[in-house]
Motif scaffolding. Structure first.
Motif, PDB file in Angstrom:
ATOM      1  N   SER A 208       0.847  -1.291  -0.603  1.00 45.04           N
ATOM      2  CA  SER A 208      -0.170   0.129  -0.077  1.00 45.04           C
ATOM      3  C   SER A 208       0.264   1.070   0.570  1.00 45.04           C
ATOM      4  CB  SER A 208      -0.797  -0.251   0.993  1.00 45.04           C
ATOM      5  OG  SER A 208      -0.762   0.095   2.195  1.00 45.04           O
ATOM      6  N   THR A 209       1.991   1.329   0.147  1.00 46.23           N
ATOM      7  CA  THR A 209       3.215   2.326   0.124  1.00 46.23           C
ATOM      8  C   THR A 209       4.240   2.474  -0.539  1.00 46.23           C
ATOM      9  OG1 THR A 209       3.785   1.818   1.998  1.00 46.23           O
ATOM     10  CG2 THR A 209       1.844   2.960   2.480  1.00 46.23           C
ATOM     11  N   THR A 210       4.291   0.932  -1.226  1.00 43.50           N
ATOM     12  CA  THR A 210       5.568   1.148  -2.265  1.00 43.50           C
ATOM     13  C   THR A 210       5.007  -0.250  -3.139  1.00 43.50           C
ATOM     14  OG1 THR A 210       6.578   0.419   0.324  1.00 43.50           O
ATOM     15  CG2 THR A 210       7.359  -0.450  -2.135  1.00 43.50           C
ATOM     16  N   GLN A 211       5.013   1.119  -4.757  1.00 40.77           N
ATOM     17  CA  GLN A 211       4.360   0.330  -5.902  1.00 40.77           C
ATOM     18  C   GLN A 211       3.198   0.167  -5.740  1.00 40.77           C
ATOM     19  OE1 GLN A 211       8.875  -1.595  -6.593  1.00 40.77           O
ATOM     20  NE2 GLN A 211       7.372  -1.821  -8.843  1.00 40.77           N
ATOM     21  N   ASP A 212       2.624   0.933  -4.784  1.00 40.59           N
ATOM     22  CA  ASP A 212       0.838   0.005  -4.831  1.00 40.59           C
ATOM     23  C   ASP A 212       0.383  -0.074  -6.708  1.00 40.59           C
ATOM     24  OD1 ASP A 212      -1.103  -0.772  -3.431  1.00 40.59           O
ATOM     25  OD2 ASP A 212      -2.083   1.176  -3.109  1.00 40.59           O
ATOM     26  N   TRP A 213      -0.534  -1.395  -6.267  1.00 45.54           N
ATOM     27  CA  TRP A 213      -1.482  -2.018  -7.279  1.00 45.54           C
ATOM     28  C   TRP A 213      -2.496  -1.357  -7.884  1.00 45.54           C
ATOM     29  CZ3 TRP A 213      -6.224  -3.895  -6.687  1.00 45.54           C
ATOM     30  CH2 TRP A 213      -6.529  -4.716  -8.076  1.00 45.54           C
ATOM     31  N   ARG A 214      -2.986  -1.405  -8.983  1.00 43.15           N
ATOM     32  CA  ARG A 214      -3.964  -0.343  -8.988  1.00 43.15           C
ATOM     33  C   ARG A 214      -5.167  -1.474  -9.796  1.00 43.15           C
ATOM     34  NH1 ARG A 214      -1.623   2.564  -6.311  1.00 43.15           N
ATOM     35  NH2 ARG A 214      -1.474   5.017  -6.534  1.00 43.15           N
TER      36      ARG A 214
ATOM     37  N   SER B 139      -1.842  -8.532 -11.829  1.00 41.99           N
ATOM     38  CA  SER B 139      -1.897  -9.920 -11.170  1.00 41.99           C
ATOM     39  C   SER B 139      -1.543  -9.669  -9.428  1.00 41.99           C
ATOM     40  CB  SER B 139      -2.445 -10.774 -11.263  1.00 41.99           C
ATOM     41  OG  SER B 139      -3.308 -11.354 -12.712  1.00 41.99           O
ATOM     42  N   VAL B 140      -0.896  -9.262  -9.574  1.00 39.72           N
ATOM     43  CA  VAL B 140      -0.176  -9.290  -7.463  1.00 39.72           C
ATOM     44  C   VAL B 140      -0.401  -8.073  -7.124  1.00 39.72           C
ATOM     45  CG1 VAL B 140       2.420  -9.057  -6.819  1.00 39.72           C
ATOM     46  CG2 VAL B 140       1.529 -11.012  -8.827  1.00 39.72           C
ATOM     47  N   ARG B 141      -1.037  -7.966  -5.760  1.00 39.67           N
ATOM     48  CA  ARG B 141      -0.931  -7.192  -4.758  1.00 39.67           C
ATOM     49  C   ARG B 141      -0.014  -6.688  -4.235  1.00 39.67           C
ATOM     50  NH1 ARG B 141      -4.577  -7.990  -9.098  1.00 39.67           N
ATOM     51  NH2 ARG B 141      -6.984  -8.353  -8.527  1.00 39.67           N
ATOM     52  N   PHE B 142       0.511  -8.206  -4.011  1.00 36.45           N
ATOM     53  CA  PHE B 142       1.378  -7.632  -2.233  1.00 36.45           C
ATOM     54  C   PHE B 142       2.355  -8.803  -2.912  1.00 36.45           C
ATOM     55  CE2 PHE B 142       2.475  -8.614   1.802  1.00 36.45           C
ATOM     56  CZ  PHE B 142       3.387  -7.934   2.262  1.00 36.45           C
ATOM     57  N   CYS B 143       3.782  -8.188  -2.394  1.00 32.50           N
ATOM     58  CA  CYS B 143       4.839  -9.279  -2.305  1.00 32.50           C
ATOM     59  C   CYS B 143       5.542  -8.560  -1.584  1.00 32.50           C
ATOM     60  CB  CYS B 143       5.455  -8.725  -3.906  1.00 32.50           C
ATOM     61  SG  CYS B 143       7.070 -10.037  -4.218  1.00 32.50           S
ATOM     62  N   ALA B 144       6.368  -9.665  -0.976  1.00 34.26           N
ATOM     63  CA  ALA B 144       7.434  -8.903   0.390  1.00 34.26           C
ATOM     64  C   ALA B 144       8.033 -10.690  -0.007  1.00 34.26           C
ATOM     65  CB  ALA B 144       6.531  -8.837   1.697  1.00 34.26           C
ATOM     66  N   ALA B 145       9.563 -10.086   1.058  1.00 36.97           N
ATOM     67  CA  ALA B 145      10.558 -10.822   0.950  1.00 36.97           C
ATOM     68  C   ALA B 145       9.679 -11.277   2.651  1.00 36.97           C
ATOM     69  CB  ALA B 145      12.213 -10.607   0.874  1.00 36.97           C
ATOM     70  N   THR B 146      10.097 -12.666   3.438  1.00 37.62           N
ATOM     71  CA  THR B 146      10.313 -12.639   4.310  1.00 37.62           C
ATOM     72  C   THR B 146      10.981 -13.881   4.421  1.00 37.62           C
ATOM     73  OG1 THR B 146       9.163 -15.023   3.660  1.00 37.62           O
ATOM     74  CG2 THR B 146       7.371 -13.075   3.975  1.00 37.62           C
ATOM     75  N   THR B 147      11.118 -14.236   6.242  1.00 39.16           N
ATOM     76  CA  THR B 147      12.029 -15.250   6.788  1.00 39.16           C
ATOM     77  C   THR B 147      11.248 -16.276   6.796  1.00 39.16           C
ATOM     78  OG1 THR B 147      10.379 -14.751   8.514  1.00 39.16           O
ATOM     79  CG2 THR B 147      13.068 -13.542   8.560  1.00 39.16           C
ATOM     80  N   GLY B 148      11.589 -17.348   7.356  1.00 35.80           N
ATOM     81  CA  GLY B 148      10.413 -19.142   7.347  1.00 35.80           C
ATOM     82  C   GLY B 148      11.473 -19.389   5.569  1.00 35.80           C
TER      83      GLY B 148
ATOM     84  N   SER C 266       3.330 -21.312 -14.314  1.00 33.33           N
ATOM     85  CA  SER C 266       3.687 -22.035 -15.019  1.00 33.33           C
ATOM     86  C   SER C 266       4.335 -21.058 -16.502  1.00 33.33           C
ATOM     87  CB  SER C 266       2.570 -23.120 -15.642  1.00 33.33           C
ATOM     88  OG  SER C 266       1.749 -22.586 -16.624  1.00 33.33           O
ATOM     89  N   GLU C 267       4.193 -20.161 -15.944  1.00 34.77           N
ATOM     90  CA  GLU C 267       4.451 -19.181 -17.502  1.00 34.77           C
ATOM     91  C   GLU C 267       5.391 -18.387 -16.667  1.00 34.77           C
ATOM     92  OE1 GLU C 267       2.258 -17.984 -20.394  1.00 34.77           O
ATOM     93  OE2 GLU C 267       1.298 -20.382 -20.953  1.00 34.77           O
ATOM     94  N   ASP C 268       4.996 -16.534 -15.752  1.00 32.96           N
ATOM     95  CA  ASP C 268       5.112 -15.694 -15.484  1.00 32.96           C
ATOM     96  C   ASP C 268       6.483 -15.749 -14.684  1.00 32.96           C
ATOM     97  OD1 ASP C 268       4.122 -14.375 -17.185  1.00 32.96           O
ATOM     98  OD2 ASP C 268       1.762 -14.444 -15.456  1.00 32.96           O
ATOM     99  N   VAL C 269       5.970 -17.060 -13.271  1.00 35.54           N
ATOM    100  CA  VAL C 269       6.906 -17.662 -12.097  1.00 35.54           C
ATOM    101  C   VAL C 269       8.366 -18.458 -12.688  1.00 35.54           C
ATOM    102  CG1 VAL C 269       6.822 -18.751 -10.257  1.00 35.54           C
ATOM    103  CG2 VAL C 269       4.487 -17.310 -10.869  1.00 35.54           C
TER     104      VAL C 269
ATOM    105  N   ALA D 233      10.433  -7.933 -10.225  1.00 34.46           N
ATOM    106  CA  ALA D 233       9.941  -8.377 -11.252  1.00 34.46           C
ATOM    107  C   ALA D 233       9.080  -8.870 -10.850  1.00 34.46           C
ATOM    108  CB  ALA D 233      10.680  -9.956 -11.920  1.00 34.46           C
ATOM    109  N   MET D 234       7.805 -10.091  -9.500  1.00 34.77           N
ATOM    110  CA  MET D 234       6.333 -10.040  -9.001  1.00 34.77           C
ATOM    111  C   MET D 234       6.086  -8.524  -8.768  1.00 34.77           C
ATOM    112  SD  MET D 234       6.039 -13.047  -8.893  1.00 34.77           S
ATOM    113  CE  MET D 234       6.204 -12.812 -10.894  1.00 34.77           C
ATOM    114  N   ALA D 235       6.471  -7.999  -9.101  1.00 33.50           N
ATOM    115  CA  ALA D 235       6.032  -6.314  -8.098  1.00 33.50           C
ATOM    116  C   ALA D 235       5.036  -5.859  -9.180  1.00 33.50           C
ATOM    117  CB  ALA D 235       6.938  -5.372  -6.910  1.00 33.50           C
ATOM    118  N   ARG D 236       5.821  -5.469 -10.856  1.00 36.46           N
ATOM    119  CA  ARG D 236       5.231  -5.228 -11.679  1.00 36.46           C
ATOM    120  C   ARG D 236       4.296  -6.069 -12.185  1.00 36.46           C
ATOM    121  NH1 ARG D 236      11.294  -4.153 -12.279  1.00 36.46           N
ATOM    122  NH2 ARG D 236      11.387  -6.105 -13.570  1.00 36.46           N
ATOM    123  N   HIS D 237       3.961  -7.531 -11.600  1.00 32.22           N
ATOM    124  CA  HIS D 237       2.873  -8.086 -12.553  1.00 32.22           C
ATOM    125  C   HIS D 237       1.449  -7.532 -11.879  1.00 32.22           C
ATOM    126  CE1 HIS D 237       1.055 -11.218 -14.216  1.00 32.22           C
ATOM    127  NE2 HIS D 237       1.515 -12.376 -14.490  1.00 32.22           N
TER     128      HIS D 237
END
Length: 331
Positions: free
Chosen positions: A151-157, A272-281, A302-305, A266-270
């Motif tokens: 919501s505060t970084t490259q927000d999806w529209r 259909s992606v509403r949220f994208c983050a790097a996480t622990t785990g 199968s294609e984009d990822v 790359a995923m943040a520019r797709h």
């Protein structure tokens, strides 16, 4: 009301999509300014927004970001018996510091986003309450390390790029800019924040009436201070089904460290992606995605990822039911 798979709701037209797009750009922009940018009257904008909000299609919400307070956002995965997922998800949804709750995997998993205000709140839930719940058979807690799209970084529209740079500038005129000046929350802020969580476009007069003993000038100044300090931000809560994407899922990617940033960007520019983050785990990147149908989700994986270097594994988890979205329980 939900739209048929792959089709927009009959109650949402192109002007509604443009209005929602404009609100995502500047959630508290005056209706008169939005109307000027979209080429319609202020009354038309106000009427359409009221209809979108009443129907549950879209609404502006105010949020507290725990990061400036030194807290992390946590994503919790709770594995449980299917007959207990409803009770567990609703118990979590009643907590003010839990912003999002959903049932996944046909009822065997409950996911939530925890935004604790204090360490005590965080430890009480993670170290005491959840481990003592016998219906929960496993817990995974993942901290958010970096947000690529949010919501505060490259927000999806929603919709295509309707706005020109000049139109975006018109909408954003008067929006407080983030500063480095530290701001602390007080008890007096709580009624104000609670009111903004219910209605992010509440007028300053309405916010005065919510409590806290503020004058209208004080409310205006305090909202500006909280926004400049990064503690308060605004976003648009959407029901994807209304906008032609009834299939919502979470996608977990395992990525080699050397490719982590490139894959996240790359995923943040797709679209259909509403949220994208790097996480622990056990996985590296978490995506929230929305699609019109299963075939579209399959092609995404199968294609984009698949074409991205460094992705070793993709785990897809369709959301069975949203219980709490953007801080509000879904009825």
């Amino acid at each position: 009301m939900a739209a048929a798979p792959g089709k927009k709701s009959a109650t949402v037209d192109e002007m509604d999509i443009k209005l929602t797009h404009a609100l995502q750009t500047a959630p508290r922009a005056p209706f008169a300014v939005i109307g000027s940018v979209l080429g319609v009257s202020e009354q038309t904008v106000a009427r359409r927004y009221r209809r979108l909000r009443t129907s549950g299609a879209a609404r502006v919400i105010g949020f507290v970001d725990p990061e400036p307070l030194g807290r992390q956002n946590w994503m919790l995965r709770l594995f449980c018996r299917p007959d207990a997922s409803g009770r567990i998800s609703h118990a979590l949804a009643r907590r003010d510091d839990v912003q999002w709750v959903a049932i996944l995997q046909g009822g065997t998993e409950v996911d939530c986003v925890l935004r604790p205000r204090t360490l005590d709140d965080q430890d009480q839930l993670l170290l005491q309450q959840l481990p003592r719940t016998v219906q929960i058979t496993g817990i995974e807690a993942e901290a958010v390390l970096h947000v690529f799209r949010g919501s505060t970084t490259q927000d999806w529209r929603v919709g295509p790029d309707f706005l020109t740079p000049d139109q975006e500038a018109q909408l954003l005129a008067g929006t407080p800019e983030r500063s480095d000046r530290p701001v602390q929350l007080t008890e007096r802020d709580e009624p104000l924040l609670q009111a903004l969580m219910l209605d992010g476009r509440a007028s300053y007069a309405d916010l005065c009436a919510a409590g806290g003993g503020w004058t209208e000038a004080q409310v205006r100044r305090r909202v500006t201070e909280l926004r400049e300090g990064g503690l308060l931000y605004f976003d648009v809560d959407l029901d994807d089904a209304f906008f032609g994407n009834p299939l919502v899922a979470r996608v977990l990617l395992t990525v080699a460290p050397a490719h982590l940033h490139a894959v996240g960007e790359a995923m943040a520019r797709h679209p259909s992606v509403r949220f994208c983050a790097a996480t622990t785990g056990s996985t590296s990147i978490m995506l929230s995605v929305g699609f019109p149908d299963v075939d579209s989700l399959y092609r995404f994986v199968s294609e984009d990822v698949a074409r991205l270097d460094g992705v070793a594994q993709a785990q897809v988890e369709p959301i069975t039911r949203a219980v709490k979205r953007a801080g509000t329980i879904v009825r």
